[in-house]
Design a protein around this motif. Sequence first.
Motif, PDB file in Angstrom:
ATOM      1  N   ASN A 163       0.833  -1.220   0.000  1.00  0.00           N
ATOM      2  CA  ASN A 163       0.000   0.000   0.000  1.00  0.00           C
ATOM      3  C   ASN A 163       0.860   1.260   0.000  1.00  0.00           C
ATOM      4  O   ASN A 163       0.543   2.242  -0.679  1.00  0.00           O
ATOM      5  N   TRP A 164       1.960   1.218   0.748  1.00  0.00           N
ATOM      6  CA  TRP A 164       2.883   2.360   0.851  1.00  0.00           C
ATOM      7  C   TRP A 164       3.604   2.583  -0.473  1.00  0.00           C
ATOM      8  O   TRP A 164       3.663   3.695  -0.988  1.00  0.00           O
ATOM      9  N   PHE A 165       4.163   1.487  -1.037  1.00  0.00           N
ATOM     10  CA  PHE A 165       4.906   1.617  -2.291  1.00  0.00           C
ATOM     11  C   PHE A 165       4.017   2.129  -3.417  1.00  0.00           C
ATOM     12  O   PHE A 165       4.395   3.028  -4.165  1.00  0.00           O
ATOM     13  N   LEU A 166       2.827   1.532  -3.556  1.00  0.00           N
ATOM     14  CA  LEU A 166       1.938   1.945  -4.645  1.00  0.00           C
ATOM     15  C   LEU A 166       1.525   3.406  -4.504  1.00  0.00           C
ATOM     16  O   LEU A 166       1.491   4.146  -5.486  1.00  0.00           O
ATOM     17  N   THR A 167       1.193   3.819  -3.277  1.00  0.00           N
ATOM     18  CA  THR A 167       0.748   5.201  -3.069  1.00  0.00           C
ATOM     19  C   THR A 167       1.856   6.177  -3.433  1.00  0.00           C
ATOM     20  O   THR A 167       1.616   7.204  -4.073  1.00  0.00           O
ATOM     21  N   ARG A 168       3.110   5.842  -3.069  1.00  0.00           N
ATOM     22  CA  ARG A 168       4.206   6.762  -3.347  1.00  0.00           C
ATOM     23  C   ARG A 168       4.686   6.715  -4.794  1.00  0.00           C
ATOM     24  O   ARG A 168       5.089   7.723  -5.344  1.00  0.00           O
ATOM     25  N   LEU A 169       4.648   5.544  -5.417  1.00  0.00           N
ATOM     26  CA  LEU A 169       5.155   5.432  -6.791  1.00  0.00           C
ATOM     27  C   LEU A 169       4.106   5.812  -7.825  1.00  0.00           C
ATOM     28  O   LEU A 169       4.393   6.525  -8.781  1.00  0.00           O
ATOM     29  N   ALA A 170       2.895   5.307  -7.634  1.00  0.00           N
ATOM     30  CA  ALA A 170       1.854   5.505  -8.650  1.00  0.00           C
ATOM     31  C   ALA A 170       0.884   6.620  -8.261  1.00  0.00           C
ATOM     32  O   ALA A 170       0.150   7.120  -9.096  1.00  0.00           O
ATOM     33  N   GLN A 229      19.584   7.953   0.286  1.00  0.00           N
ATOM     34  CA  GLN A 229      19.141   8.596   1.534  1.00  0.00           C
ATOM     35  C   GLN A 229      18.334   9.858   1.219  1.00  0.00           C
ATOM     36  O   GLN A 229      17.285  10.097   1.816  1.00  0.00           O
ATOM     37  N   ASN A 230      18.800  10.641   0.242  1.00  0.00           N
ATOM     38  CA  ASN A 230      18.060  11.845  -0.169  1.00  0.00           C
ATOM     39  C   ASN A 230      16.660  11.483  -0.663  1.00  0.00           C
ATOM     40  O   ASN A 230      15.669  12.107  -0.282  1.00  0.00           O
ATOM     41  N   LEU A 231      16.592  10.495  -1.543  1.00  0.00           N
ATOM     42  CA  LEU A 231      15.303  10.119  -2.134  1.00  0.00           C
ATOM     43  C   LEU A 231      14.338   9.606  -1.066  1.00  0.00           C
ATOM     44  O   LEU A 231      13.138   9.889  -1.105  1.00  0.00           O
ATOM     45  N   ASN A 232      14.871   8.844  -0.101  1.00  0.00           N
ATOM     46  CA  ASN A 232      14.016   8.347   0.981  1.00  0.00           C
ATOM     47  C   ASN A 232      13.558   9.488   1.891  1.00  0.00           C
ATOM     48  O   ASN A 232      12.394   9.543   2.290  1.00  0.00           O
ATOM     49  N   ALA A 234      13.163  12.523   0.955  1.00  0.00           N
ATOM     50  CA  ALA A 234      12.260  13.380   0.180  1.00  0.00           C
ATOM     51  C   ALA A 234      10.804  12.939   0.300  1.00  0.00           C
ATOM     52  O   ALA A 234       9.891  13.721   0.032  1.00  0.00           O
ATOM     53  N   LEU A 235      10.583  11.690   0.714  1.00  0.00           N
ATOM     54  CA  LEU A 235       9.209  11.194   0.847  1.00  0.00           C
ATOM     55  C   LEU A 235       8.484  11.837   2.025  1.00  0.00           C
ATOM     56  O   LEU A 235       7.264  11.828   2.076  1.00  0.00           O
ATOM     57  N   HIS A 236       9.242  12.369   2.996  1.00  0.00           N
ATOM     58  CA  HIS A 236       8.534  12.881   4.176  1.00  0.00           C
ATOM     59  C   HIS A 236       9.004  14.251   4.682  1.00  0.00           C
ATOM     60  O   HIS A 236       8.417  14.799   5.601  1.00  0.00           O
ATOM     61  N   LEU A 237      10.070  14.822   4.092  1.00  0.00           N
ATOM     62  CA  LEU A 237      10.554  16.115   4.587  1.00  0.00           C
ATOM     63  C   LEU A 237       9.992  17.274   3.755  1.00  0.00           C
ATOM     64  O   LEU A 237       9.691  17.103   2.576  1.00  0.00           O
ATOM     65  N   ASP A 238       9.893  18.454   4.375  1.00  0.00           N
ATOM     66  CA  ASP A 238       9.520  19.643   3.595  1.00  0.00           C
ATOM     67  C   ASP A 238      10.745  20.114   2.808  1.00  0.00           C
ATOM     68  O   ASP A 238      11.869  19.681   3.068  1.00  0.00           O
ATOM     69  N   LEU A 239      10.535  21.005   1.838  1.00  0.00           N
ATOM     70  CA  LEU A 239      11.596  21.400   0.915  1.00  0.00           C
ATOM     71  C   LEU A 239      12.837  21.941   1.621  1.00  0.00           C
ATOM     72  O   LEU A 239      13.963  21.531   1.310  1.00  0.00           O
ATOM     73  N   GLU A 240      12.659  22.868   2.580  1.00  0.00           N
ATOM     74  CA  GLU A 240      13.834  23.478   3.219  1.00  0.00           C
ATOM     75  C   GLU A 240      14.644  22.440   3.986  1.00  0.00           C
ATOM     76  O   GLU A 240      15.867  22.411   3.872  1.00  0.00           O
ATOM     77  N   SER A 241      13.960  21.582   4.736  1.00  0.00           N
ATOM     78  CA  SER A 241      14.688  20.533   5.491  1.00  0.00           C
ATOM     79  C   SER A 241      15.425  19.619   4.510  1.00  0.00           C
ATOM     80  O   SER A 241      16.551  19.192   4.762  1.00  0.00           O
ATOM     81  N   ASP A 244      18.512  21.258   3.125  1.00  0.00           N
ATOM     82  CA  ASP A 244      19.561  21.251   4.155  1.00  0.00           C
ATOM     83  C   ASP A 244      20.293  19.907   4.147  1.00  0.00           C
ATOM     84  O   ASP A 244      21.522  19.848   4.228  1.00  0.00           O
ATOM     85  N   LYS A 245      19.521  18.816   4.043  1.00  0.00           N
ATOM     86  CA  LYS A 245      20.121  17.473   4.013  1.00  0.00           C
ATOM     87  C   LYS A 245      20.962  17.311   2.746  1.00  0.00           C
ATOM     88  O   LYS A 245      22.058  16.750   2.779  1.00  0.00           O
ATOM     89  N   GLU A 246      20.411  17.763   1.615  1.00  0.00           N
ATOM     90  CA  GLU A 246      21.134  17.649   0.341  1.00  0.00           C
ATOM     91  C   GLU A 246      22.477  18.365   0.426  1.00  0.00           C
ATOM     92  O   GLU A 246      23.506  17.837  -0.008  1.00  0.00           O
ATOM     93  N   ALA A 247      22.458  19.571   0.975  1.00  0.00           N
ATOM     94  CA  ALA A 247      23.682  20.368   1.083  1.00  0.00           C
ATOM     95  C   ALA A 247      24.715  19.628   1.938  1.00  0.00           C
ATOM     96  O   ALA A 247      25.890  19.505   1.567  1.00  0.00           O
ATOM     97  N   ASP A 248      24.262  19.104   3.067  1.00  0.00           N
ATOM     98  CA  ASP A 248      25.135  18.379   3.982  1.00  0.00           C
ATOM     99  C   ASP A 248      25.795  17.188   3.267  1.00  0.00           C
ATOM    100  O   ASP A 248      27.011  17.006   3.316  1.00  0.00           O
TER     101      ASP A 248
END
Length: 274
Positions: A163-170, A229-232, A234-241, A244-248
């Motif tokens: 249910n989680w995979f389908l909701t996020r992918l499709a 790690q970034n892609l995972n 991205a499923l739950h963080l807001d853009l600014e957070s 910040d992770k991407e930059a790190d």
Amino acid sequence: MHHDESVVAIETGTPQLLLRREGRVAVMTLNRPASMNALSGELTPAIRRSIQRCADDPDIGALLITGAGKAFCAGGDVKGMGDRFEGAQQSEAERIADLQRKQRTLTGALFRLNKPTVAALPGAAVGAGLALALACDIRILAASAFMATGYARLAMSGDYGVNWFLTRLAGPGAARDMMLTARRIEAVECKAFGLASQIVPDGELQATSLRTADTLASVSGAAVRSIKQNLNDALHLDLESMMDKEADRLIRLLHSDEHRQAAEAFRNKSKDRS
């Protein structure tokens, strides 16, 4: 394959699962073709062990999962559905805890694997077999492949993260369609739903998938880990957070030998072209 290291067979403890290494790619083949590679009490633990093996082995850069014969994986063995939730002597709470543990160490571990993963579907991916394909980074489908959730037909509600995979992918609409109707989704519709990276003629599935996995295996391991790690995140963080992770992660990579070597190779290639 652009380099011809020999193929190394890796023991899985059961003929129901074949594992070999070609170059830096581990190729895992579910091998119960007569049962459409349905999961069994012997096959599933072997898949778990092999995922762990891929995580631990520095010679493995990517994992390709496929099925022998005409199917990818028909899901839980309906004939052996009892053994899938084995032990009627267990209490309901014990059976729930048991399935929770099994899920985390199968599709949970596959999704969190710090190496790129490719699922090559020669045919049906159904139920928990669909979840297995969806837990991979990339799905390549033969033209005759299809997906189906299957659960609703058995008065079941889904497991292994389907249910989680389908909701996020499709997306929520397609996930509801697939879960509630349990209908067969042909390859072309899988692609439209975002569930397939590419569709290839049946005869080209193996070569294309291996080539794709081989390319992924050649990417720097440190970069792959950070990208996943970034892609995972991205499923739950807001853009600014997220930024910040991407930059790190990016700045840390810039100081790695792997980055320096890649940048050097890129510069040399550019010089050759000019």
